[in-house]
Design a protein around this motif. Structure first.
Motif, short mmCIF file in Angstrom:
data_model
loop_
_atom_site.label_atom_id
_atom_site.label_comp_id
_atom_site.label_asym_id
_atom_site.label_seq_id
_atom_site.Cartn_x
_atom_site.Cartn_y
_atom_site.Cartn_z
N TYR A 109 13.91 -1.91 -9.77
CA TYR A 109 12.47 -1.68 -9.45
C TYR A 109 12.18 -1.95 -7.98
CZ TYR A 109 11.72 -6.37 -10.59
OH TYR A 109 11.67 -7.97 -10.97
N ILE A 110 11.40 -1.58 -7.53
CA ILE A 110 10.85 -1.99 -6.05
C ILE A 110 10.01 -3.14 -6.29
CG2 ILE A 110 9.81 -1.37 -3.81
CD1 ILE A 110 12.14 0.56 -4.64
N GLY A 111 10.46 -4.32 -5.48
CA GLY A 111 9.68 -5.48 -5.62
C GLY A 111 9.59 -6.28 -4.29
N TYR A 112 9.32 -7.66 -4.39
CA TYR A 112 9.26 -8.40 -3.34
C TYR A 112 8.26 -7.90 -2.14
CZ TYR A 112 12.76 -10.36 -6.45
OH TYR A 112 13.34 -10.66 -7.57
N TRP A 113 8.81 -8.09 -1.07
CA TRP A 113 7.85 -7.89 0.08
C TRP A 113 7.57 -6.29 0.00
CZ3 TRP A 113 9.49 -9.26 5.89
CH2 TRP A 113 8.10 -9.50 6.66
N SER A 114 8.34 -5.34 -0.35
CA SER A 114 7.76 -4.07 -0.32
C SER A 114 6.79 -3.80 -1.37
CB SER A 114 9.16 -3.19 -0.64
OG SER A 114 10.36 -3.59 0.01
N ALA A 115 6.59 -4.62 -2.62
CA ALA A 115 5.72 -4.37 -3.56
C ALA A 115 4.32 -5.10 -3.12
CB ALA A 115 6.16 -4.91 -4.90
N LEU A 116 4.59 -6.17 -2.44
CA LEU A 116 3.48 -6.82 -1.80
C LEU A 116 2.63 -5.98 -0.78
CD1 LEU A 116 2.78 -9.78 -2.42
CD2 LEU A 116 3.80 -10.50 -0.20
N ASN A 117 3.47 -5.31 -0.10
CA ASN A 117 2.90 -4.40 0.88
C ASN A 117 2.19 -3.09 0.25
OD1 ASN A 117 3.54 -1.74 2.77
ND2 ASN A 117 2.53 -3.41 3.86
N HIS A 118 3.00 -2.71 -0.75
CA HIS A 118 2.48 -1.30 -1.46
C HIS A 118 1.19 -1.65 -2.18
CE1 HIS A 118 2.56 2.05 -4.17
NE2 HIS A 118 2.20 1.39 -5.14
N TYR A 119 0.92 -2.80 -2.82
CA TYR A 119 -0.46 -3.18 -3.37
C TYR A 119 -1.28 -3.56 -2.38
CZ TYR A 119 1.83 -2.87 -7.89
OH TYR A 119 2.56 -2.42 -8.92
N GLY A 120 -1.13 -3.86 -0.99
CA GLY A 120 -2.29 -4.22 -0.04
C GLY A 120 -2.21 -5.65 0.13
N PHE A 121 -1.24 -6.42 -0.54
CA PHE A 121 -1.42 -8.10 -0.51
C PHE A 121 -0.90 -8.47 0.73
CE2 PHE A 121 -0.94 -7.92 -5.32
CZ PHE A 121 -2.31 -7.50 -5.54
N SER A 122 -0.10 -7.60 1.49
CA SER A 122 0.48 -7.87 2.80
C SER A 122 0.12 -6.95 3.52
CB SER A 122 1.99 -8.28 2.68
OG SER A 122 2.55 -8.34 3.76
#
Length: 276
Positions: A100-113
């Motif tokens: 699964y895509i996670g960590y910094w990539s997911a953080l950016n995906h959700y607009g959290f970063s």
């Protein structure tokens, strides 16, 4: 009135032979936008490599890595593979199973970063060395099977991709800040988006993952950002486990040992400099 001669535009895409057409159409019917050399062999048993080389030369197929290819859609236009762009998450979904895509990539995906990582971070239960495909980096984070949960399937550019849900993303980032842009990036994500994140669920996920360090880091981050009063029920009472893990794995292990959270505070967080 002066007449202008219209110049014809030469297409980079060339015509297909019967076997090439059969391969492309067969894969398209099976909705295999990305396919392996074995997928091609299942359709065309003989001269598969020769046919694939021809399709690549004619810009109908884009090579991703050894043995993995993408069909260039007609909407890519006359330049074919030269103008075709494929989302990194789509490519990542074909690189390892399970994932699964996670960590910094997911953080950016959700607009959290707001930071766009140059690397796509992929959680998996198997060891796999990083790869570079089309000038993009893919890093595989091997995690224990007990931590491999909390993701969802999302539609993306006509494909389906596994990505950690928002709360599991935060739990994973607290588990491995080194794959999440560092502890400050994680702290900023929580500080600016805490109202959109179910932190009670994050705590539940941390316990399920069996890593008390996640709770230690979360508690300290809420305290240093003056949010702890809003979430004191989550940490009242709180008894940290033995040991003093580092707040930031990327920084030298030098700093202050904080008994309240059972942490080695080796990175200074200053929320005041985040406001701009």
């Amino acid at each position: 009135m002066k007449k202008y001669k219209i110049k014809s535009v030469k297409s980079n895409k060339q015509g297909l032979t019967a076997k090439e057409s059969l391969l492309i159409s067969s894969l398209a019917r099976e909705d295999k936008k990305i396919f392996s050399i074995n997928d091609a062999r299942n359709v065309i048993e003989k001269e598969t490599k020769k046919i694939m080389s021809s399709l690549i030369r004619k810009k109908w197929v884009l090579p991703l890595k050894r043995g993995l290819y993408a069909i260039v859609p007609l909407e890519a236009g006359i330049k074919g593979a030269d103008s075709f762009v494929l989302h990194n998450f789509i490519i990542a979904s074909y690189l390892v199973k399970p994932y699964y895509i996670g960590y910094w990539s997911a953080l950016n995906h959700y607009g959290f970063s707001e930071q766009i990582p140059r690397t796509t971070f992929i959680a998996t239960t198997k060891p796999k060395i990083p790869v570079n495909i089309l000038n993009a980096n893919y890093y595989f984070v091997k995690i224990a099977k007990k931590k491999f949960f909390g993701f969802q399937e999302v539609e993306m550019e006509g494909g389906k991709v596994n990505i950690s849900n928002p709360e599991k993303t935060i739990a994973d980032c607290l588990d491995h800040p080194e794959h999440s842009g560092g502890i400050e990036e994680v702290a900023r994500a929580i500080y600016f988006n805490h109202e959109e994140i179910d932190l009670k669920k994050v705590c539940h996920l941390a316990k399920r993952m069996g890593n008390m360090t996640i709770l230690k880091r979360l508690g300290y981050l809420l305290e240093v950002t003056n949010l702890i009063d809003h979430y004191k029920d989550l940490f009242d009472p709180f008894s940290p486990s033995k040991g003093y893990p580092a707040l930031d794995p990327l920084s030298p292990k030098k700093g202050k040992y904080l008994s309240r959270w059972g942490l080695l505070v080796n990175f200074e967080l200053n929320p005041n400099r985040w406001i701009y």
